[in-house]
Design a protein around this motif. Structure first.
Motif, PDB file in Angstrom:
ATOM      1  N   MET A 160      -4.495   1.547   4.645  1.00 28.29           N
ATOM      2  CA  MET A 160      -3.391   0.705   5.101  1.00 28.29           C
ATOM      3  C   MET A 160      -2.395   0.543   3.955  1.00 28.29           C
ATOM      4  O   MET A 160      -2.765   0.219   2.820  1.00 28.29           O
ATOM      5  CB  MET A 160      -3.892  -0.673   5.546  1.00 28.29           C
ATOM      6  CG  MET A 160      -2.761  -1.560   6.104  1.00 28.29           C
ATOM      7  SD  MET A 160      -3.333  -3.198   6.670  1.00 28.29           S
ATOM      8  CE  MET A 160      -4.264  -2.742   8.139  1.00 28.29           C
ATOM      9  N   LEU A 161      -1.133   0.786   4.274  1.00 28.64           N
ATOM     10  CA  LEU A 161      -0.055   0.612   3.311  1.00 28.64           C
ATOM     11  C   LEU A 161       0.694  -0.681   3.587  1.00 28.64           C
ATOM     12  O   LEU A 161       0.827  -1.105   4.738  1.00 28.64           O
ATOM     13  CB  LEU A 161       0.934   1.778   3.379  1.00 28.64           C
ATOM     14  CG  LEU A 161       0.488   3.155   2.897  1.00 28.64           C
ATOM     15  CD1 LEU A 161       1.639   4.146   3.049  1.00 28.64           C
ATOM     16  CD2 LEU A 161       0.007   3.125   1.461  1.00 28.64           C
ATOM     17  N   MET A 176      -7.030  -5.261  12.399  1.00 26.48           N
ATOM     18  CA  MET A 176      -6.026  -6.089  13.061  1.00 26.48           C
ATOM     19  C   MET A 176      -5.769  -7.371  12.287  1.00 26.48           C
ATOM     20  O   MET A 176      -4.626  -7.844  12.186  1.00 26.48           O
ATOM     21  CB  MET A 176      -6.465  -6.426  14.485  1.00 26.48           C
ATOM     22  CG  MET A 176      -6.319  -5.276  15.473  1.00 26.48           C
ATOM     23  SD  MET A 176      -4.614  -4.665  15.621  1.00 26.48           S
ATOM     24  CE  MET A 176      -3.765  -6.154  16.172  1.00 26.48           C
ATOM     25  N   GLY A 177      -6.819  -7.946  11.710  1.00 23.42           N
ATOM     26  CA  GLY A 177      -6.663  -9.171  10.939  1.00 23.42           C
ATOM     27  C   GLY A 177      -5.759  -8.966   9.729  1.00 23.42           C
ATOM     28  O   GLY A 177      -4.857  -9.778   9.464  1.00 23.42           O
ATOM     29  N   ILE A 178      -5.987  -7.865   8.998  1.00 22.01           N
ATOM     30  CA  ILE A 178      -5.157  -7.569   7.825  1.00 22.01           C
ATOM     31  C   ILE A 178      -3.732  -7.233   8.249  1.00 22.01           C
ATOM     32  O   ILE A 178      -2.759  -7.678   7.636  1.00 22.01           O
ATOM     33  CB  ILE A 178      -5.763  -6.399   7.025  1.00 22.01           C
ATOM     34  CG1 ILE A 178      -7.159  -6.767   6.540  1.00 22.01           C
ATOM     35  CG2 ILE A 178      -4.870  -6.035   5.848  1.00 22.01           C
ATOM     36  CD1 ILE A 178      -7.906  -5.610   5.914  1.00 22.01           C
ATOM     37  N   GLY A 202      -0.154   0.732   8.966  1.00 21.85           N
ATOM     38  CA  GLY A 202       0.595  -0.321   8.287  1.00 21.85           C
ATOM     39  C   GLY A 202       1.818  -0.704   9.095  1.00 21.85           C
ATOM     40  O   GLY A 202       2.251   0.032   9.983  1.00 21.85           O
ATOM     41  N   PRO A 203       2.403  -1.866   8.797  1.00 22.35           N
ATOM     42  CA  PRO A 203       3.577  -2.336   9.546  1.00 22.35           C
ATOM     43  C   PRO A 203       4.787  -1.466   9.306  1.00 22.35           C
ATOM     44  O   PRO A 203       4.842  -0.676   8.357  1.00 22.35           O
ATOM     45  CB  PRO A 203       3.792  -3.757   8.985  1.00 22.35           C
ATOM     46  CG  PRO A 203       3.181  -3.719   7.626  1.00 22.35           C
ATOM     47  CD  PRO A 203       2.003  -2.807   7.739  1.00 22.35           C
ATOM     48  N   ASN A 204       5.785  -1.588  10.184  1.00 22.12           N
ATOM     49  CA  ASN A 204       7.028  -0.838  10.018  1.00 22.12           C
ATOM     50  C   ASN A 204       7.645  -1.135   8.659  1.00 22.12           C
ATOM     51  O   ASN A 204       7.677  -2.287   8.219  1.00 22.12           O
ATOM     52  CB  ASN A 204       8.029  -1.207  11.124  1.00 22.12           C
ATOM     53  CG  ASN A 204       7.600  -0.691  12.481  1.00 22.12           C
ATOM     54  OD1 ASN A 204       6.886   0.299  12.577  1.00 22.12           O
ATOM     55  ND2 ASN A 204       8.033  -1.367  13.541  1.00 22.12           N
ATOM     56  N   GLY A 205       8.122  -0.079   8.001  1.00 22.49           N
ATOM     57  CA  GLY A 205       8.746  -0.254   6.698  1.00 22.49           C
ATOM     58  C   GLY A 205       7.790  -0.227   5.528  1.00 22.49           C
ATOM     59  O   GLY A 205       8.199  -0.396   4.378  1.00 22.49           O
ATOM     60  N   CYS A 206       6.493   0.022   5.807  1.00 23.00           N
ATOM     61  CA  CYS A 206       5.507   0.007   4.724  1.00 23.00           C
ATOM     62  C   CYS A 206       5.519   1.299   3.909  1.00 23.00           C
ATOM     63  O   CYS A 206       4.935   1.368   2.835  1.00 23.00           O
ATOM     64  CB  CYS A 206       4.110  -0.251   5.264  1.00 23.00           C
ATOM     65  SG  CYS A 206       3.417   1.118   6.212  1.00 23.00           S
ATOM     66  N   GLY A 207       6.154   2.359   4.457  1.00 17.66           N
ATOM     67  CA  GLY A 207       6.269   3.607   3.712  1.00 17.66           C
ATOM     68  C   GLY A 207       5.517   4.782   4.295  1.00 17.66           C
ATOM     69  O   GLY A 207       5.466   5.860   3.690  1.00 17.66           O
TER      70      GLY A 207
END
Length: 254
Positions: free
Chosen positions: A221-222, A242-244, A39-44
């Motif tokens: 994924m978070l 990658m799309g998500i 997951g992206p940065n900051g997602c937990g």
């Protein structure tokens, strides 16, 4: 098995900067399986691992490890059954001590001991055998201080130390992110071998989509403390991930 029930966590409560990262979060991690969390940065991602190991206290909720409630246990108490490898190669080892001393410390995890009696000579062959599995020649450098090792060597040592006592749960917090691609590939292969050898329940945080799929049984994924994807790794493609992932990043930018 790890079971998380109704976990909640906020930061900067009752201020204009309040962040409610997790709200009644639930998750079950299968025993003897490797689950990748992306997951992206900051997602937990790291916050979740910190709450599991006890370095950050949850506001509410329960955490069960093999049906034992560990929610109220201190970090050092949880560490008896939880191994962790950090992103920084120096965080899982003691750089000022030798390889042998580091191995002996890991071997004494959860036990009372005196520093003068830390190293038992009849354990040295066991340590050498463990180090030999890394194929880095560390078994011939037992008296070398860890601060003189490369990042890859330190992370390899940290991995062996974390798995030495066959923990009920192994947490890998982006443990190859600080390494070059070649070394990262070596560490990932050794990680897979250790997980299989000791049948360890594992949670692996990764920004590498390919590694997340190749080396795990399940990928989650978070996004902002919520699960937006949860599938067996064999049923999802790197392109789909990658799309998500990119879609979530675009939402954040917007």
């Amino acid at each position: 098995m790890l079971k998380i029930k109704n976990l909640s966590k906020s930061f900067n409560a009752e201020t204009e900067n309040e962040i409610n990262l997790f709200n009644n979060f639930n998750l079950t991690i299968e025993k003897n399986k490797c689950t990748a969390i992306i997951g992206p940065n900051g997602c937990g991602k790291s916050t979740l691992l910190n709450m599991i190991c006890g370095s950050i206290a949850a506001d509410r909720g329960q955490i069960y490890l093999n049906n034992n409630d560990i929610s109220k246990l201190k970090e050092e108490q949880r560490s008896n059954n939880i191994g962790r490898v950090f992103q920084d190669p120096s965080m899982g080892v003691s750089p000022s001590l030798t390889i042998l001393e580091n191995m002996a410390l890991a071997d004494k995890k959860g036990e009372k001991f005196a520093l003068k009696r830390l190293i038992k000579r009849n354990n040295i062959d066991k340590y050498k055998d463990l180090l030999m599995t890394l194929d880095l020649g560390l078994e011939d450098k037992l008296d070398t201080k860890v601060k003189f090792l490369s990042g890859g060597q330190r992370q390899s040592l940290s991995l062996i130390m974390a798995a030495m006592k066959h923990p009920d749960l192994l947490l890998l917090d982006e443990h190859t992110a600080a390494l070059d691609p070649k070394t990262s590939n070596v560490i990932m292969k050794k990680t897979k071998e250790l997980i299989k050898k000791y049948s360890m329940t594992t949670i692996m945080i990764s920004h590498n989509m390919k590694d997340a799929l190749e080396y795990s049984d399940r990928v989650i994924m978070l996004d902002k403390g919520e699960i937006v994807l949860d599938k067996p790794s064999r049923e999802v493609s790197e392109k789909e991930l990658m799309g998500i992932y990119i879609a979530k990043l675009n939402e954040f930018v917007a």
